[in-house]
Design an enzyme around this catalytic site. Structure first.
Site, PDB file in Angstrom:
ATOM      1  N   HIS A  88       0.821  -1.216   0.000  1.00 12.68           N
ATOM      2  CA  HIS A  88       0.000   0.000   0.000  1.00 12.68           C
ATOM      3  C   HIS A  88       0.856   1.268   0.000  1.00 12.68           C
ATOM      4  CE1 HIS A  88       0.071  -0.043   4.563  1.00 12.68           C
ATOM      5  NE2 HIS A  88      -0.020   1.256   4.403  1.00 12.68           N
ATOM      6  N   ASP A 224       1.357  -7.717   2.432  1.00 11.91           N
ATOM      7  CA  ASP A 224       1.410  -6.286   2.106  1.00 11.91           C
ATOM      8  C   ASP A 224       2.854  -5.804   1.902  1.00 11.91           C
ATOM      9  OD1 ASP A 224       0.928  -3.589   1.821  1.00 11.91           O
ATOM     10  OD2 ASP A 224      -0.410  -3.435   3.542  1.00 11.91           O
ATOM     11  N   SER A 656       4.016   2.336   8.413  1.00  8.82           N
ATOM     12  CA  SER A 656       3.822   1.301   7.406  1.00  8.82           C
ATOM     13  C   SER A 656       5.104   1.130   6.620  1.00  8.82           C
ATOM     14  CB  SER A 656       2.692   1.679   6.463  1.00  8.82           C
ATOM     15  OG  SER A 656       1.485   1.281   7.031  1.00  8.82           O
TER      16      SER A 656
HETATM   17  N1  ARG Z   1      -4.825   0.699   7.718  1.00  4.09           N
HETATM   18  C1  ARG Z   1      -3.517   0.748   7.147  1.00  4.09           C
HETATM   19  C2  ARG Z   1      -2.926   2.167   7.237  1.00  4.09           C
HETATM   20  O1  ARG Z   1      -3.476   3.050   7.830  1.00  4.09           O
HETATM   21  C3  ARG Z   1      -3.471   0.190   5.775  1.00  4.09           C
HETATM   22  C4  ARG Z   1      -4.224   0.960   4.720  1.00  4.09           C
HETATM   23  C5  ARG Z   1      -4.108   0.394   3.336  1.00  4.09           C
HETATM   24  N2  ARG Z   1      -5.015  -0.733   3.117  1.00  4.09           N
HETATM   25  C6  ARG Z   1      -6.324  -0.598   2.754  1.00  4.09           C
HETATM   26  N3  ARG Z   1      -7.062  -1.667   2.626  1.00  4.09           N
HETATM   27  N4  ARG Z   1      -6.877   0.562   2.529  1.00  4.09           N
HETATM   28  O2  ARG Z   1      -2.384   2.761   6.383  1.00  4.09           O
HETATM   29  N1  ASP Z   2      -1.361   1.487   8.068  1.00  4.59           N
HETATM   30  C1  ASP Z   2      -0.604   2.558   8.662  1.00  4.59           C
HETATM   31  C2  ASP Z   2       0.367   3.192   7.666  1.00  4.59           C
HETATM   32  O1  ASP Z   2       0.145   3.174   6.491  1.00  4.59           O
HETATM   33  C3  ASP Z   2       0.087   2.104   9.905  1.00  4.59           C
HETATM   34  C4  ASP Z   2      -0.787   2.267  11.103  1.00  4.59           C
HETATM   35  O2  ASP Z   2      -1.548   3.242  11.177  1.00  4.59           O
HETATM   36  O3  ASP Z   2      -0.690   1.433  12.010  1.00  4.59           O
HETATM   37  O4  ASP Z   2       1.319   3.854   8.029  1.00  4.59           O
END
Ligand code: ARG
Ligand code: ASP
Length: 720
Positions: A88, A224, A656
């Site tokens: 991502h 990921d 991330s």
């Molecule tokens: N929750 C994670 C972060 O804040 C991953 C986001 C990307 N994945 C998604 N399915 N949108 O960035």
């Molecule tokens: N998914 C988040 C990021 O993209 C990491 C988190 O918020 O734990 O940085």
């Protein structure tokens, strides 16, 4: 004899130690670990020392970690500058190289040779060379009684000097940032490489497996990851893209351990966490979850429901809205988790308890009392005062973000303002640029979907924002339409000149003055102008003034806490996108009554979730085949393929792509998310339910090696 007695006693001590709960909360500055954390880290099992993590005289772990494009983290995993980060995080780059013929998002991408590695203009990787405390120099002109603005300009002047005088090589850069709410300042000497090429990515059905349904959720089964490479000039220094650039020879590359982790194993995550607010007073926490999160969630609930309805019915809309939906859903879900987590762990009650202890201790010391009396009360008071303004700000920004027509209105106003500033003679050229910039927007725009979003969100906005803040112009429009958002929206979408590219073209084709005049007659433009005017007249000024008071007191309160609560807690600075180290233990958790979550997931779980043809849970045929044959090579354990695991490392957005390291500093995984009961760690970390989610490095290697057959990459890594 002595031996026999000593031994059982020692054992007992060890047992007591191992059940002791460690303070896994904290995002620590790498250069301060030796003084603040090393002892605890070793007590938790760390086998290396603080100087192996941060060292300015020899290559250390910090030299393998980069800020990836300023929004994620990545790490160097070979002597040829190979970078590992999340799928991502690489998503935009992968998407830009994708076309219908070569859909790398869907099918994955693997550069079979170095020549096939793809450049990404704009993408960069920044190393931290050195971190120095420059607090004294930064604050030397600050005098008591200065206003916030005076203070800031006194500091800014010094910061310029500090940066100019910093010892550094010609190709290096400098950056100074405030910490502990502006009580301390640190200088960062950095090296930024701007030739970063895409090397590999799995298909989205692996790299984004589970998509939005599984986002922020454990148990998780996402691979990921994506891979890039840093290229440098022939002298090894940063250089703009050139086909003659060569792979970077890093100061340090991480070694990779295939051993995996067990319950309670020490883990450490290094990276660039973006923003946290851990030192809010109770009123600040309360406002965040009960008012601001709630308002934003309410608006997004409605917008997402409408988008989802259309996306399920219509394949074209599905494509147009997939990325927007994901973007809106990510923080929507995070805020919901945050509200839930604070409630579940009695976060506000615990803050009040903390404040009670603080007040008691403050009373015991006359000097503290003299310096800090009333600070906490005033701060809480200002939070109460700022509430309606902050709430309006959030409703307003959610409305203009989610109703795309209002976003167009916003951009149009900004464009016209720019023309006004640069002079009307520029209108023709600027108009061309503006229209070009709007083209991609309309490609993914559907006015029917947007109309329905507007019907819902306008009603929520009018309900949530009192007339005195929404302003007279908005209130007038609202009343003209019988306070009926459908009536208003019908009118907007039927008659506005902003609902399609063609109409917008015709609208701005008119002379500049006509366009400006029509901003108050086109119904959509008029509404956006009215809302903006209401905001400027009634909200921005008091909001900024109150915020400045809050910043000031928050700084004093931070200083007070660090003195008064010294015996209770070691303080770490809130995240601010600078390099940090966080450490914790591999552990499951109990999210609700009678439910326990284990800390490991396996490929079996991917197959359990598999829904053929589904856009979130499809699984590539090749992966199914490897699963059936249990063809895991050296990456499987006891006939199973590990996929993800969790631990109590304190992370946030920006972490991330961060490496998960074991007790010896070897790479064991890649951080990418948090469990959703624990997303409140940004304001109120609680070790009982806050967990970060990592993909196991063996799954990453299995996909590269067995799934994609890209063994040239495995060959350049150092596997232990
Ligand atoms: N929750 C994670 C972060 O804040 C991953 C986001 C990307 N994945 C998604 N399915 N949108 O960035
Ligand atoms: N998914 C988040 C990021 O993209 C990491 C988190 O918020 O734990 O940085």
């Amino acid at each position: 004899m002595l031996q026999r007695i000593v031994k059982p006693v020692l054992l007992l001590v060890l047992v007591v130690l191992s059940t002791h709960t460690y303070a896994t909360e904290g995002m620590w500055l790498p250069q301060l670990l030796s003084g603040l954390n090393e002892k605890e880290m070793k007590g938790m099992g760390m086998k290396i020392s603080a100087s192996d993590i941060y060292n300015i005289n020899k290559g250390s772990l910090k030299d393998a970690i980069v800020s990836f494009g300023g929004f994620c983290t990545a790490e160097v995993i070979s002597e040829q500058g190979l970078l590992l980060t999340n799928h991502h995080c690489g998503y935009d780059a992968i998407q830009k190289h994708s076309s219908l013929q070569n859909n790398f998002l869907e099918n994955g991408f693997w550069a079979k040779t170095a020549v096939e590695e793809l450049p990404n203009p704009g993408l960069f990787a920044t190393f931290i060379v050195r971190i120095d405390d420059v607090t004294k120099a930064a604050l030397q002109d600050v005098k008591p009684g200065m206003s916030e603005r005076e203070r800031q300009s006194a500091i800014d002047k010094r910061l310029n000097e500090i940066r100019q005088n910093a010892r550094k090589e010609s190709w290096q850069e400098t950056l100074v940032k405030p910490f502990y709410e502006g009580n301390q300042y640190f200088l960062f000497v950095t090296e930024t490489y701007r030739d970063v090429r895409l090397v590999g990515a799995p298909p989205s059905s692996i790299g984004k497996f589970g998509s939005d349904t599984d986002n922020w959720v454990w148990p998780r089964h996402t691979g990921d990851f994506s891979m890039f490479r840093i290229y440098a000039g022939k002298d090894g220094r940063p250089a703009p893209y050139s086909k003659d650039n060569v792979p970077l020879k890093p100061k340090y590359a991480l070694s990779i351990s295939l051993k995996g982790v067990k319950q309670n194993d020490f883990t450490m995550v290094m990276g660039f966490p973006g923003r946290t607010t851990e030192y809010l007073p109770s009123e600040g926490v309360k406002q965040t979850v009960e008012v601001l999160d709630a308002a934003k969630v309410e608006m997004r609930d409605a917008a997402l429901k409408i988008m989802d309805g259309y996306m399920r019915k219509d394949a074209q809309i599905k494509i147009q809205y997939a990325a927007k939906f994901a973007g809106t859903a990510n923080y929507w879900k995070k805020w919901k988790g945050e509200m839930l987590g604070v409630k579940q762990t009695n976060g506000i009650g615990r803050k009040l308890q903390y404040e009670a202890t603080y007040r008691q201790l403050l009373e015991t010391n006359p000097a503290w009392k003299q310096q800090y009396a009333g600070v906490l009360d005033s701060l809480n008071g200002y939070y109460q005062q700022i509430q309606p303004y902050a709430q309006t700000r959030d409703y307003f920004s959610e409305l203009t973000k989610n109703v795309e027509l209002f976003d167009v209105g916003d951009r149009l106003i900004n464009f016209l303002n720019n023309v006004h500033e640069r002079g009307e003679a520029q209108y023709e050229t600027m108009r061309q640029q503006f229209l070009e910039s709007m083209q991609p927007f309309y490609q993914n725009y559907n006015a029917t979907v947007d109309h329905d979003v507007a019907v819902s969100l306008l009603a929520l906005y009018a309900k949530g924002v009192p007339a005195q803040y929404a302003g007279t112009e908005f209130t007038q429009i609202w009343q003209e339409n019988n306070k009926d958002s459908r009536l208003l929206a019908d009118k907007l979408y039927a008659t506005s000149g902003l609902t399609s590219m063609d109409k917008l073209k015709a609208f701005v084709q008119q002379p500049y003055n006509t366009v400006v005049a029509q901003m108050w007659t086109d119904p959509a433009a008029r509404l956006v102008m009215a809302m903006r005017k209401g905001y400027v007249d009634n909200v921005s000024r008091p909001l900024a003034d109150l915020q400045s008071n809050i910043n000031n007191l928050q700084r004093t309160y931070m200083q007070a806490q660090m003195e008064v609560m010294r015996s209770k807690k070691t303080f770490y600075p809130d995240a601010n996108s600078t390099l940090r180290v966080t450490y914790g233990k591999v552990d499951g958790y109990n999210p609700r009554d009678a439910i326990h979550y284990d800390f490991y997931t396996y490929l079996d779980g991917v197959m359990e979730k598999y829904i053929p043809g589904d856009y979130e849970f499809d699984v590539p045929a090749r992966l199914i085949e490897l699963y059936k044959k249990k063809d895991y090579g050296r990456y499987g354990v006891n006939g199973k393929m590990p996929v993800c695991f969790i631990a109590s490392n304190h992370t946030t957005g920006g972490n991330s792509g961060s490496p998960a390291l074991d007790a010896s500093g070897h790479l064991i995984g890649l951080n990418f998310d948090r469990t959703w009961e624990g997303t409140m760690s940004d304001i109120n970390y609680d070790p009982s339910i806050c967990r970060n989610i990592m993909v196991d490095i063996r799954y990453v290697l299995f996909i590269i090696d067995k799934y994609a057959g890209c063994t040239r990459l495995i060959d350049e890594m150092k596997l232990l």
